[in-house]
Design a protein around this motif. Structure first.
Motif, PDB file in Angstrom:
ATOM      1  N   SER A 432       0.827  -1.196   0.000  1.00  0.00           N
ATOM      2  CA  SER A 432       0.000   0.000   0.000  1.00  0.00           C
ATOM      3  C   SER A 432       0.863   1.248   0.000  1.00  0.00           C
ATOM      4  O   SER A 432       2.020   1.240   0.415  1.00  0.00           O
ATOM      5  CB  SER A 432      -0.933   0.008   1.220  1.00  0.00           C
ATOM      6  OG  SER A 432      -0.190  -0.053   2.415  1.00  0.00           O
ATOM      7  N   TYR A 447      -5.293   6.739  -1.005  1.00  0.00           N
ATOM      8  CA  TYR A 447      -5.123   5.378  -0.497  1.00  0.00           C
ATOM      9  C   TYR A 447      -4.996   4.445  -1.698  1.00  0.00           C
ATOM     10  O   TYR A 447      -5.876   4.426  -2.560  1.00  0.00           O
ATOM     11  CB  TYR A 447      -6.325   4.939   0.342  1.00  0.00           C
ATOM     12  CG  TYR A 447      -6.695   5.871   1.475  1.00  0.00           C
ATOM     13  CD1 TYR A 447      -6.284   5.615   2.775  1.00  0.00           C
ATOM     14  CD2 TYR A 447      -7.478   7.005   1.253  1.00  0.00           C
ATOM     15  CE1 TYR A 447      -6.641   6.454   3.821  1.00  0.00           C
ATOM     16  CE2 TYR A 447      -7.834   7.849   2.288  1.00  0.00           C
ATOM     17  CZ  TYR A 447      -7.419   7.569   3.563  1.00  0.00           C
ATOM     18  OH  TYR A 447      -7.770   8.400   4.602  1.00  0.00           O
ATOM     19  N   ASP A 448      -3.916   3.707  -1.757  1.00  0.00           N
ATOM     20  CA  ASP A 448      -3.732   2.711  -2.815  1.00  0.00           C
ATOM     21  C   ASP A 448      -3.267   1.425  -2.135  1.00  0.00           C
ATOM     22  O   ASP A 448      -2.117   1.286  -1.746  1.00  0.00           O
ATOM     23  CB  ASP A 448      -2.706   3.186  -3.839  1.00  0.00           C
ATOM     24  CG  ASP A 448      -2.652   2.277  -5.056  1.00  0.00           C
ATOM     25  OD1 ASP A 448      -3.370   1.254  -5.076  1.00  0.00           O
ATOM     26  OD2 ASP A 448      -1.896   2.584  -5.994  1.00  0.00           O
ATOM     27  N   ILE A 449      -4.208   0.490  -1.965  1.00  0.00           N
ATOM     28  CA  ILE A 449      -3.955  -0.743  -1.212  1.00  0.00           C
ATOM     29  C   ILE A 449      -4.169  -1.925  -2.137  1.00  0.00           C
ATOM     30  O   ILE A 449      -5.241  -2.055  -2.750  1.00  0.00           O
ATOM     31  CB  ILE A 449      -4.898  -0.838   0.005  1.00  0.00           C
ATOM     32  CG1 ILE A 449      -4.757   0.427   0.866  1.00  0.00           C
ATOM     33  CG2 ILE A 449      -4.607  -2.090   0.828  1.00  0.00           C
ATOM     34  CD1 ILE A 449      -5.810   0.557   1.941  1.00  0.00           C
ATOM     35  N   ARG A 477      -7.891  -4.607  -4.905  1.00  0.00           N
ATOM     36  CA  ARG A 477      -7.255  -3.299  -4.838  1.00  0.00           C
ATOM     37  C   ARG A 477      -8.272  -2.254  -4.392  1.00  0.00           C
ATOM     38  O   ARG A 477      -9.428  -2.274  -4.809  1.00  0.00           O
ATOM     39  CB  ARG A 477      -6.673  -2.903  -6.194  1.00  0.00           C
ATOM     40  CG  ARG A 477      -5.849  -1.613  -6.163  1.00  0.00           C
ATOM     41  CD  ARG A 477      -5.199  -1.338  -7.485  1.00  0.00           C
ATOM     42  NE  ARG A 477      -4.278  -0.219  -7.426  1.00  0.00           N
ATOM     43  CZ  ARG A 477      -3.582   0.245  -8.465  1.00  0.00           C
ATOM     44  NH1 ARG A 477      -3.712  -0.335  -9.653  1.00  0.00           N
ATOM     45  NH2 ARG A 477      -2.759   1.264  -8.335  1.00  0.00           N
ATOM     46  N   LYS A 479      -8.406   1.835  -4.350  1.00  0.00           N
ATOM     47  CA  LYS A 479      -7.721   3.049  -4.803  1.00  0.00           C
ATOM     48  C   LYS A 479      -8.702   4.211  -4.668  1.00  0.00           C
ATOM     49  O   LYS A 479      -9.668   4.320  -5.431  1.00  0.00           O
ATOM     50  CB  LYS A 479      -7.233   2.913  -6.238  1.00  0.00           C
ATOM     51  CG  LYS A 479      -6.379   4.088  -6.713  1.00  0.00           C
ATOM     52  CD  LYS A 479      -5.735   3.807  -8.047  1.00  0.00           C
ATOM     53  CE  LYS A 479      -4.952   5.013  -8.560  1.00  0.00           C
ATOM     54  NZ  LYS A 479      -3.848   5.377  -7.629  1.00  0.00           N
TER      55      LYS A 479
END
Length: 702
Positions: A432, A447-449, A477, A479
């Motif tokens: 992330s 947020y990029d998980i 994902r 995002k």
């Protein structure tokens, strides 16, 4: 007979030069004796004003002696006495005098002055007051009389015998925002021996936080001889206790000296807040480390201890330059899940005692919400910078199998980046990148998980899924981008996409058919004790399109060997309300299929499963009516599923495509999946731009 010759007499000129040299030496000796005699008789009192002018000129300070003054040889030691003596501070200082004393009486070794070692045979100091200050730029101090940049460290002479009474010391450092007022215990020494520990007590403030301190010099006899100085110090501030001990080369020389430090308290964030550093809250902590100070750099090495139920070790470097900077490398073997609560804004003590909902409420969140509403400390984040690398072995948790956390944190003038933040979860990996940029107002957050393929059996083991026999995996994902100074605010305004994909595999639970949401078949097989087969998943997608904090199913589509599971609805980051409905359409004939939605409603903090829906109750009513007016067999017809569900084409599902891109196995567009809109939008209230946008594929996720 010859007479003997006599030795030749020295020439008259040589005899005259010798006499002159002798006479000059005798005259000088006589003059010195006369001067000594005059000084001895008068005690040199007449030198008071020349002394003031000379010392004042050398130090560039005003020097005054308002009482008795003596300066003479007695007989081979310099006798110096001054009453009510004052040495002024430079103009920039906040106090007028560097040094004041009611009385100072000392004997000085003359030769020590020639060699620059300054030895005092004895000293009697009464009611002395010393004011030590740095200027705002930290380029000069009050005790350095030259213009040398940075100032010199304090340097004390060797003292053989001393009596010191009523001495106070004031220390001020504007850069550290430190002000200390100290009182030195009375000292009595003879023959370079004091014999007992010398104490120092006092109080002050550091960055607006009051503190008090108590210190002892355990080897004062060595101190007066410029030897080993065993120092023990304890300070109390903001519910914290800090102990420092070490051996100093001089009483005021700590630079480059290893000092053993220990700290304990109820919350480590309260300790670091004293120096203007903000970290998440902690539970009770105990830490120890070795401290070495070099100029503006303070290095804590060999650090170890606990915070709550978690261990921590590593190094910390604090640089007190134009901007405060922290550089730290930490290692934790086991992190308790409660101790991790502060990372998202919870107070860990409240989580441990009353749960997440109470902890969220303590941050200002509305009832039934769990997302913290605690605002980021914007002003503090913009005052200091930090770099952190933190390695965590495992997280102690009942439901979340998380381990091998690797966190890199970078705080640069208000921009906080957790990138990368990786960890292992159920034999899968999560990577992330989370950014809070407070340079923009309100903060720009992203947020990029990313979840790599993870076994569902271990991931969901705490929620009733059996690990043995479950071969299905899941990847996904999240995002999102939003604006706000808290996690809740940033998610409430978020736009983006959430998608989780399930490739082909098996899912095993004790209530297998309930997992497929075929209520009728579940009831039938429950009584027949035939719940012994796993769900065969062909492919599945749980996807949401998020607009302005509202997440709408886009789509929820799971294809199994027996059913096609569909979902509609969504949830809100604003209110944390959940309104989802799932139904299973059978591919094969099912005698006892309810064919009715199963709802998930409520809130994040308290979701509710609505299995007995209105549709199911309606079918039961119809069945009961038929059974009464016809035959009991006819009542069964109300629960018959003819099995006409259309199998899903797994290509778009596994690609994480939106609902508009989903197809049947025959290549036809699906008309039974949500379009990533709320119920109102599906009823025609979405504008054309939003309808077009909701059909766009979320590219680049898988």
């Amino acid at each position: 007979m010859e007479t003997p010759t006599t030795a030749a007499a020295p020439p008259p000129r040589r005899r005259s030069a010798w006499r002159i040299a002798r006479n000059v030496a005798l005259a000088l000796l006589g003059l010195i004796v006369a001067i000594w005699l005059v000084l001895y008789i008068t005690k040199g009192r007449f030198l008071k004003h020349p002394f003031e002018r000379f010392v004042g000129g050398q130090t560039h300070r005003v020097v005054r002696v308002d009482g008795d003054f003596q300066l003479y040889f007695a007989p081979f030691r310099i006798k110096f006495l001054a009453e009510r003596m004052r040495i002024a501070n430079p103009d920039w200082a906040t106090r007028p005098y560097l040094f004041q004393a009611e009385r100072i009486d000392t004997r000085i070794a003359p030769l020590s002055l020639l060699w620059g070692k300054r030895r005092l045979y004895w000293l009697d100091l009464a009611n002395g007051a010393v004011d030590l200050e740095w200027n705002a730029a930290h380029t000069a101090n009050t005790w350095t009389f030259s213009d040398k940049k940075g100032g010199k460290p304090l340097d004390f002479p060797r003292i053989d015998t001393a009596t010191v009474r009523g001495t106070t010391v004031r220390y001020r450092d504007p850069r550290m925002q430190l002000l200390a007022d100290l009182k030195v215990d009375d000292i009595r020494s003879t023959d370079a021996r004091i014999g007992k520990a010398v104490g120092v007590t006092g109080d002050g403030t550091i960055r607006g936080t009051p503190f008090r301190v108590a210190a002892r010099l355990l080897a004062p006899d060595a101190t007066v001889n410029r030897g080993r100085n065993e120092l023990v110090l304890r300070a109390w501030a903001a519910h914290n206790v800090v102990d420092v001990s070490g051996t100093l080369p001089s009483i005021a020389g700590i630079e480059g000296v290893p000092l053993q430090t220990r700290a304990r308290g109820r919350n480590l964030s309260e300790l670091l807040a004293i120096i203007g550093v903000v970290i998440p809250n902690t539970r009770d902590y105990r830490l120890k480390a070795q401290l070495v100070q070099q100029g503006q750099v303070y290095r804590f090495t060999r650090m170890s201890g606990t915070a709550g139920e978690s261990d921590v070790a590593g190094t910390l470097t604090i640089t007190n330059g134009d901007r405060l900077h922290l550089d730290s490398q930490l290692v934790t073997k086991t992190l308790d899940i409660v101790d991790a609560a502060p990372f998202i804004g919870y107070n860990p003590d409240i989580v441990a005692a009353r749960g997440a909902v109470a902890a969220a409420a303590a941050t200002g969140a509305a009832p039934q919400r769990i997302l913290p509403d605690a605002a980021l400390p914007i002003a503090t984040m913009q005052r200091f910078d930090a770099d952190l690398k933190w390695r965590i072995g495992r997280v102690r948790s009942r439901n979340l199998p998380i381990s091998d956390i690797d966190l890199t944190l970078d705080l640069d003038r208000g921009r906080l980046a957790l990138s990368p933040l990786t960890f292992a979860m159920a034999r899968g990996n999560v990577a992330s990148d989370v950014i809070f940029d407070t340079r923009q107002r309100p903060a720009a957050d992203s947020y990029d998980i990313r979840l790599s393929p993870t076994p569902m059996g271990r991931l969901l083991a705490g929620y009733g899924v059996a690990e043995a026999g479950t071969t299905g995996t899941i990847k996904g994902r999240i995002k999102l981008e939003g604006r706000g100074d808290s996690i809740h605010d940033s998610l409430s305004s978020a736009h983006g996409r959430i998608a989780f994909v399930m490739p082909q595999g098996q899912l095993w639970t004790r209530n297998v058919q309930l997992a497929e949401l075929d209520i009728g078949t579940f009831v039938q097989k429950m009584f027949e004790d035939k719940l012994k087969k796993p769900v065969e998943i062909n492919c599945g997608l749980i996807g949401f399109t998020v607009r302005n904090g509202i997440a709408a199913a886009d789509p929820i589509l799971i294809d199994t060997t027996k059913n096609v599971i569909l979902g509609r609805g969504g949830f809100s980051f604003k209110t944390e309300a959940v309104d989802l409905a799932f139904r299973a359409d059978g591919k094969k004939f099912s005698l006892f299929s309810g064919q009715s939605p199963v709802g998930i409603q409520g809130y994040f903090a308290a979701p509710k499963l609505d299995v007995i829906s209105d549709q199911l109750l309606g079918r039961a009513g119809v069945g009961l009516g038929l059974a009464v007016v016809a035959t009991p067999v006819a009542g069964v017809l109300a629960f018959v599923d003819v099995g006409d569900a259309k199998s899903a084409a797994c290509g778009p599902v596994l690609a994480g495509a939106t609902a508009a891109a989903q197809r049947t196995t025959k290549g036809k567009p699906r008309d039974d999946v949500g379009r990533g809109t709320t119920a109102k939008e599906e009823n025609g209230k979405a504008d054309a731009g939003e309808k077009k946008e909701q059909r766009k594929k979320f590219l680049g996720i898988f």
